[in-house]
Scaffold this active site. Structure first.
Site, PDB file in Angstrom:
ATOM      1  N   GLY A 170      44.918  31.847  48.628  1.00 38.10           N
ATOM      2  CA  GLY A 170      45.415  30.034  49.127  1.00 38.10           C
ATOM      3  C   GLY A 170      45.936  29.549  49.797  1.00 38.10           C
ATOM      4  O   GLY A 170      44.911  29.357  51.116  1.00 38.10           O
ATOM      5  N   TYR A 218      62.781  31.645  41.016  1.00 36.08           N
ATOM      6  CA  TYR A 218      61.467  31.870  42.228  1.00 36.08           C
ATOM      7  C   TYR A 218      62.691  32.343  43.201  1.00 36.08           C
ATOM      8  O   TYR A 218      62.193  33.306  44.213  1.00 36.08           O
ATOM      9  CB  TYR A 218      61.214  30.378  42.800  1.00 36.08           C
ATOM     10  CG  TYR A 218      60.415  30.384  43.933  1.00 36.08           C
ATOM     11  CD1 TYR A 218      58.939  30.759  43.951  1.00 36.08           C
ATOM     12  CD2 TYR A 218      60.519  29.705  45.206  1.00 36.08           C
ATOM     13  CE1 TYR A 218      58.311  31.595  45.127  1.00 36.08           C
ATOM     14  CE2 TYR A 218      59.783  29.436  46.295  1.00 36.08           C
ATOM     15  CZ  TYR A 218      59.100  30.652  46.428  1.00 36.08           C
ATOM     16  OH  TYR A 218      57.899  30.683  47.455  1.00 36.08           O
ATOM     17  N   ASP A 232      44.087  42.738  42.232  1.00 33.52           N
ATOM     18  CA  ASP A 232      45.560  42.645  41.283  1.00 33.52           C
ATOM     19  C   ASP A 232      46.606  43.119  41.704  1.00 33.52           C
ATOM     20  O   ASP A 232      46.318  44.368  41.436  1.00 33.52           O
ATOM     21  CB  ASP A 232      45.081  42.349  40.108  1.00 33.52           C
ATOM     22  CG  ASP A 232      46.218  41.984  38.705  1.00 33.52           C
ATOM     23  OD1 ASP A 232      47.515  41.431  39.444  1.00 33.52           O
ATOM     24  OD2 ASP A 232      46.160  41.752  37.628  1.00 33.52           O
ATOM     25  N   THR A 288      54.491  29.802  42.414  1.00 40.84           N
ATOM     26  CA  THR A 288      54.760  29.408  43.900  1.00 40.84           C
ATOM     27  C   THR A 288      55.547  28.258  42.734  1.00 40.84           C
ATOM     28  O   THR A 288      56.697  27.624  43.273  1.00 40.84           O
ATOM     29  CB  THR A 288      54.277  28.539  44.951  1.00 40.84           C
ATOM     30  OG1 THR A 288      52.710  27.867  44.137  1.00 40.84           O
ATOM     31  CG2 THR A 288      53.915  30.107  45.791  1.00 40.84           C
TER      32      THR A 288
HETATM   33  N1  LIG Z   1      54.125  26.963  49.403  1.00 39.54           N
HETATM   34  C1  LIG Z   1      55.155  26.905  50.376  1.00 39.54           C
HETATM   35  O1  LIG Z   1      55.588  25.687  50.025  1.00 39.54           O
HETATM   36  C2  LIG Z   1      55.850  28.963  50.535  1.00 39.54           C
HETATM   37  C3  LIG Z   1      56.964  28.010  52.017  1.00 39.54           C
HETATM   38  C4  LIG Z   1      57.222  29.651  51.468  1.00 39.54           C
HETATM   39  C5  LIG Z   1      57.123  30.878  51.451  1.00 39.54           C
HETATM   40  N2  LIG Z   1      55.855  30.481  50.564  1.00 39.54           N
HETATM   41  C6  LIG Z   1      55.018  32.047  49.692  1.00 39.54           C
HETATM   42  O2  LIG Z   1      54.398  32.188  50.830  1.00 39.54           O
HETATM   43  C7  LIG Z   1      53.118  33.234  49.686  1.00 39.54           C
HETATM   44  C8  LIG Z   1      51.485  31.908  50.434  1.00 39.54           C
HETATM   45  O3  LIG Z   1      51.774  31.008  49.242  1.00 39.54           O
HETATM   46  P1  LIG Z   1      50.461  29.564  49.127  1.00 39.54           P
HETATM   47  O4  LIG Z   1      51.596  27.871  49.055  1.00 39.54           O
HETATM   48  O5  LIG Z   1      49.922  29.793  49.625  1.00 39.54           O
HETATM   49  O6  LIG Z   1      50.256  30.373  47.781  1.00 39.54           O
HETATM   50  P2  LIG Z   1      49.276  29.669  46.690  1.00 39.54           P
HETATM   51  O7  LIG Z   1      48.404  28.957  47.748  1.00 39.54           O
HETATM   52  O8  LIG Z   1      49.677  29.426  45.172  1.00 39.54           O
HETATM   53  O9  LIG Z   1      48.346  31.564  46.794  1.00 39.54           O
HETATM   54  C9  LIG Z   1      48.338  31.690  45.779  1.00 39.54           C
HETATM   55  C10 LIG Z   1      47.576  32.761  45.976  1.00 39.54           C
HETATM   56  O10 LIG Z   1      47.771  34.182  45.102  1.00 39.54           O
HETATM   57  C11 LIG Z   1      46.766  34.414  44.511  1.00 39.54           C
HETATM   58  N3  LIG Z   1      47.216  35.711  43.541  1.00 39.54           N
HETATM   59  C12 LIG Z   1      47.885  35.012  42.712  1.00 39.54           C
HETATM   60  N4  LIG Z   1      48.140  36.276  41.311  1.00 39.54           N
HETATM   61  C13 LIG Z   1      48.008  37.229  41.651  1.00 39.54           C
HETATM   62  C14 LIG Z   1      47.239  38.685  41.722  1.00 39.54           C
HETATM   63  N5  LIG Z   1      48.233  39.283  40.892  1.00 39.54           N
HETATM   64  N6  LIG Z   1      46.341  39.297  42.236  1.00 39.54           N
HETATM   65  C15 LIG Z   1      45.809  39.290  43.536  1.00 39.54           C
HETATM   66  N7  LIG Z   1      46.054  37.461  43.882  1.00 39.54           N
HETATM   67  C16 LIG Z   1      47.245  37.267  43.279  1.00 39.54           C
HETATM   68  C17 LIG Z   1      45.942  33.907  43.872  1.00 39.54           C
HETATM   69  O11 LIG Z   1      44.369  33.625  43.776  1.00 39.54           O
HETATM   70  P3  LIG Z   1      44.115  33.354  42.841  1.00 39.54           P
HETATM   71  O12 LIG Z   1      43.806  31.282  44.197  1.00 39.54           O
HETATM   72  O13 LIG Z   1      42.533  32.766  43.007  1.00 39.54           O
HETATM   73  O14 LIG Z   1      45.167  32.717  41.543  1.00 39.54           O
HETATM   74  C18 LIG Z   1      46.487  32.656  45.641  1.00 39.54           C
HETATM   75  O15 LIG Z   1      44.824  33.013  46.794  1.00 39.54           O
HETATM   76  C19 LIG Z   1      53.804  33.109  48.486  1.00 39.54           C
HETATM   77  O16 LIG Z   1      54.852  34.494  48.958  1.00 39.54           O
HETATM   78  C20 LIG Z   1      55.067  32.292  48.645  1.00 39.54           C
HETATM   79  O17 LIG Z   1      55.771  32.171  47.779  1.00 39.54           O
HETATM   80  C21 LIG Z   1      55.407  29.374  50.474  1.00 39.54           C
END
Ligand SMILES: NC(=O)c1ccc[n+]([C@@H]2O[C@H](COP(=O)([O-])OP(=O)(O)OC[C@H]3O[C@@H](n4cnc5c(N)ncnc54)[C@H](OP(=O)(O)O)[C@@H]3O)[C@@H](O)[C@H]2O)c1
Length: 291
Positions: A10, A126, A35, A61
């Site tokens: 991600g 969320y 997973d 997200t």
């Molecule tokens: N984006 C933001 O602005 C933001 C802000 C604050 C906090 N956060 C938090 O930061 C964290 C990372 O966010 P991100 O933006 O980097 O998310 P992201 O780009 O959507 O990445 C999510 C990751 O989770 C993996 N995943 C999904 N379901 C899974 C499962 N059941 N088992 C194992 N892996 C799984 C995905 O794999 P695949 O690619 O194979 O699906 C991907 O590698 C999250 O917890 C989010 O809530 C994000």
């Protein structure tokens, strides 16, 4: 340290893999291998790998999907972190879990920021799931770091900065409606990865806020990106309440990194500084990808 990173494909996870991998041994199984939703798979992974730290960058997200698919939301955002926290406790491993400013209702008057010990009150499915994930981590692991961040962008995964560039490069004529009355601090995934590394190296424990300094609205952020890349795009300022999901979004998303500053372990910088560096390094790539 041996660090098991989940969600390493991600946006945030990819940068954590790179940054943490410079100093530590990182193991990054994909979703097909580990997973987080499956207790049996998670516990077996801990048994086989014996990590010192597990870093959870997994998350659902997309706000709309979170509202419409409560089953997946619960599994990925709550049961996954619980499985990881319980396994960490059993294997005497530290857990680092990433949470979000959406645990707050955002009703604090601007420009007052949210501190780590402010009362949460999430508005969206969320936000509620992230708050529950925090409770699951705190309640199940004696050695945890919870990091709340917001408005993440970077070269991997999809994010707001990329959608603005896409909108410009593809010459979409319908204007992008962007709120000018919701505020946060755009935070570079690479910078957050550095902060996570610092907290691990200094044996941080507890709940930390970690966002860039300063704040802007999404409308201002889009203008900034377009200006730096010398792109033109149809964007229009609107109020948060005009967006269909506006009522689910906190107006004030500004977080103060009080604990890491107090402990002398804060490595975050002003949002413009990091965004400038990011756009200098990756601007051409962003434009090429958008074409
Ligand atoms: N984006 C933001 O602005 C933001 C802000 C604050 C906090 N956060 C938090 O930061 C964290 C990372 O966010 P991100 O933006 O980097 O998310 P992201 O780009 O959507 O990445 C999510 C990751 O989770 C993996 N995943 C999904 N379901 C899974 C499962 N059941 N088992 C194992 N892996 C799984 C995905 O794999 P695949 O690619 O194979 O699906 C991907 O590698 C999250 O917890 C989010 O809530 C994000």
């Amino acid at each position: 340290m041996k660090i098991l990173i989940l969600g390493a494909t991600g946006g945030l996870g990819s940068d954590c893999r790179k940054v943490l991998g410079q100093e530590h041994e990182v193991i990054c199984p994909g979703k097909e291998e580990v997973d987080v939703v499956s207790w049996d798979v998670v516990i077996e992974a801990f048994d086989t790998i014996s990590p010192d730290v597990v870093l959870n960058c997994v998350g659902l997200t997309d706000l709309d999907t979170c509202e419409t698919d409560p089953f997946a939301l619960r599994k990925i955002n709550v049961e996954g972190p619980r499985n990881l926290a319980q396994s960490s406790a059993r294997f005497e491993c530290k857990i680092v879990h990433v949470s979000c400013a959406h645990v707050f209702d955002g009703r604090k008057a601007m420009p007052q920021p949210y501190f780590e010990d402010d009362a949460p009150n999430p508005l969206s499915a969320y936000g509620k799931s992230k708050l529950e994930s925090e409770t699951a981590v705190r309640g199940n692991s004696p050695n945890y770091i919870i990091i709340r961040s917001n408005w993440l962008y970077g070269i991997h995964g999809d994010n707001f900065v990329k959608s603005v560039v896409r909108h410009a490069v593809r010459g979409v004529s319908a204007p992008m409606q962007l709120p000018d009355d919701q505020f946060g601090a755009p935070t570079w995934n690479h910078r957050l990865a550095l902060q996570i590394r610092e907290l691990l190296n200094k044996d941080g424990r507890g709940s930390y806020h970690a966002t860039s300094y300063g704040y802007c609205s999404l409308y201002e952020l889009a203008q900034y990106v377009l200006g730096k890349l010398r792109l033109k795009a149809a964007i229009e300022a609107c109020s948060l309440s005009a967006l269909s999901n506006g009522h689910l979004l906190p107006v004030n998303c500004v977080l103060e990194n009080r604990l890491s500053k107090k402990q002398g372990v804060n490595v975050m910088v002003n949002w413009e500084k990091d965004l400038d560096t990011f756009l200098e390094q990756f601007g051409d790539q962003l434009i090429k990808e958008a074409e």
